[in-house]
Design a protein around this motif. Sequence first.
Motif, PDB file in Angstrom:
ATOM      1  N   GLN A 153      45.677 -12.662  10.745  1.00  0.00           N
ATOM      2  CA  GLN A 153      46.755 -12.050  11.171  1.00  0.00           C
ATOM      3  C   GLN A 153      46.414 -10.516  11.271  1.00  0.00           C
ATOM      4  N   ALA A 154      46.665  -9.786  12.356  1.00  0.00           N
ATOM      5  CA  ALA A 154      46.329  -8.331  12.563  1.00  0.00           C
ATOM      6  C   ALA A 154      47.453  -7.578  11.787  1.00  0.00           C
ATOM      7  N   PRO A 155      46.844  -6.739  11.237  1.00  0.00           N
ATOM      8  CA  PRO A 155      47.678  -5.636  10.255  1.00  0.00           C
ATOM      9  C   PRO A 155      48.707  -4.880  11.057  1.00  0.00           C
ATOM     10  N   THR A 156      49.825  -4.678  10.370  1.00  0.00           N
ATOM     11  CA  THR A 156      50.908  -3.932  11.274  1.00  0.00           C
ATOM     12  C   THR A 156      50.875  -2.382  10.733  1.00  0.00           C
ATOM     13  N   ASN A 157      50.565  -2.209   9.738  1.00  0.00           N
ATOM     14  CA  ASN A 157      50.504  -1.045   8.820  1.00  0.00           C
ATOM     15  C   ASN A 157      49.061  -0.278   8.743  1.00  0.00           C
ATOM     16  N   CYS A 158      49.046   1.085   8.731  1.00  0.00           N
ATOM     17  CA  CYS A 158      47.762   1.690   8.239  1.00  0.00           C
ATOM     18  C   CYS A 158      47.483   1.519   6.873  1.00  0.00           C
ATOM     19  N   PRO A 159      46.353   0.894   6.495  1.00  0.00           N
ATOM     20  CA  PRO A 159      46.040   0.912   4.971  1.00  0.00           C
ATOM     21  C   PRO A 159      45.894   2.090   4.455  1.00  0.00           C
ATOM     22  N   SER A 160      45.789   3.283   4.777  1.00  0.00           N
ATOM     23  CA  SER A 160      45.865   4.659   4.276  1.00  0.00           C
ATOM     24  C   SER A 160      47.047   5.466   4.122  1.00  0.00           C
ATOM     25  N   CYS A 161      47.803   5.225   5.103  1.00  0.00           N
ATOM     26  CA  CYS A 161      49.178   6.061   4.908  1.00  0.00           C
ATOM     27  C   CYS A 161      50.302   5.177   4.842  1.00  0.00           C
ATOM     28  N   GLY A 162      50.306   3.863   5.549  1.00  0.00           N
ATOM     29  CA  GLY A 162      51.194   2.922   5.663  1.00  0.00           C
ATOM     30  C   GLY A 162      52.065   3.014   6.935  1.00  0.00           C
ATOM     31  N   SER A 163      51.678   3.799   7.792  1.00  0.00           N
ATOM     32  CA  SER A 163      52.489   4.121   8.984  1.00  0.00           C
ATOM     33  C   SER A 163      52.090   2.797   9.904  1.00  0.00           C
ATOM     34  N   LEU A 164      53.158   2.677  10.957  1.00  0.00           N
ATOM     35  CA  LEU A 164      52.973   1.352  11.867  1.00  0.00           C
ATOM     36  C   LEU A 164      51.730   1.892  12.882  1.00  0.00           C
ATOM     37  N   LEU A 165      51.113   0.707  12.992  1.00  0.00           N
ATOM     38  CA  LEU A 165      50.005   0.668  13.916  1.00  0.00           C
ATOM     39  C   LEU A 165      50.356   0.613  15.335  1.00  0.00           C
ATOM     40  N   GLU A 166      49.634   0.995  16.028  1.00  0.00           N
ATOM     41  CA  GLU A 166      49.877   0.769  17.837  1.00  0.00           C
ATOM     42  C   GLU A 166      48.694   0.264  18.349  1.00  0.00           C
ATOM     43  N   TRP A 167      49.035  -0.727  19.288  1.00  0.00           N
ATOM     44  CA  TRP A 167      47.892  -1.291  20.005  1.00  0.00           C
ATOM     45  C   TRP A 167      47.545  -0.373  21.210  1.00  0.00           C
ATOM     46  N   SER A 168      46.372  -0.069  21.572  1.00  0.00           N
ATOM     47  CA  SER A 168      45.773   0.571  22.666  1.00  0.00           C
ATOM     48  C   SER A 168      44.393  -0.122  23.137  1.00  0.00           C
ATOM     49  N   ASN A 169      44.367  -0.790  24.486  1.00  0.00           N
ATOM     50  CA  ASN A 169      43.175  -1.405  24.790  1.00  0.00           C
ATOM     51  C   ASN A 169      42.667  -2.529  23.804  1.00  0.00           C
ATOM     52  N   ASP A 170      43.419  -3.163  23.125  1.00  0.00           N
ATOM     53  CA  ASP A 170      43.063  -4.335  22.407  1.00  0.00           C
ATOM     54  C   ASP A 170      42.562  -3.757  20.989  1.00  0.00           C
TER      55      ASP A 170
END
Length: 250
Positions: A5-22
């Motif tokens: 399962q791909a993570p949804t949040n940054c492991p460092s700051c907890g912000s939502l992650l964004e997809w860009s070019n896979d």
Amino acid sequence: MQTIQAPTNCPSCGSLLEWSNDLLYCRSNSCVSQKQKKIEHFAKTLKIKGLGPSAINKLGLTDIDEIYSLTEEDISEGLSSEKLAKKLYAEIKNSEAAPFNTVLAAFSIPLIGKTASDKLSKIITDITEINESNCKAAGLGPKATENLLKWLHKDFYSFYDGCLPFDFKFEKASLVETLGTVCISGKLKSYKTKALATAALLDKGYIVKSSLTKDVTILVNESGVESAKTNQARKSGITIIENLLDLIGE
């Protein structure tokens, strides 16, 4: 096969992650990990020895400008070593003399590295002349130009301007870049040895390569023998010189 399962949040700051070019990216400006990596890149590009990940953590650095507000006492306390503090403080002070070609490439601006900085240095003299038309004249692409102008207005003028010790003036490209890169093929008639010929070329401002690499612009062939290097040079459109003295001007 187990599904990852791909993570949804940054492991460092907890912000939502964004997809860009896979790929997943954290876009948060307050992400501690991103800031540390930028400081690491800055220190590495300016060759500040001793300012690696461990030192950055111990000194509690969170942004580039904080490097230049450090005193020798601050460093000594953070690293628990007067000897290391003296060396690192000297490295930081020495980095203040870096030309803007190097400094600009150190800011982790996407697509703006040393090559782009050197291109700009041939067109403009300092940071105040960076604009869309000059970027285009320097040969920067649309995306690189967009990234640079965004950094200039969002980061530099809003934050870094006045906080850093650099004069933000470009150092003009050296003669080495304009004269070219030379490769010598076969025996020479103009010099007794290739070592003497190489020394003369370097003194004039040329780069000398022993093999026909991609950056070679001039091949010297005084022997008249159609060597493999000469054949390759002809196919690649490289200038072939039959008398080295014509090139050096002696």
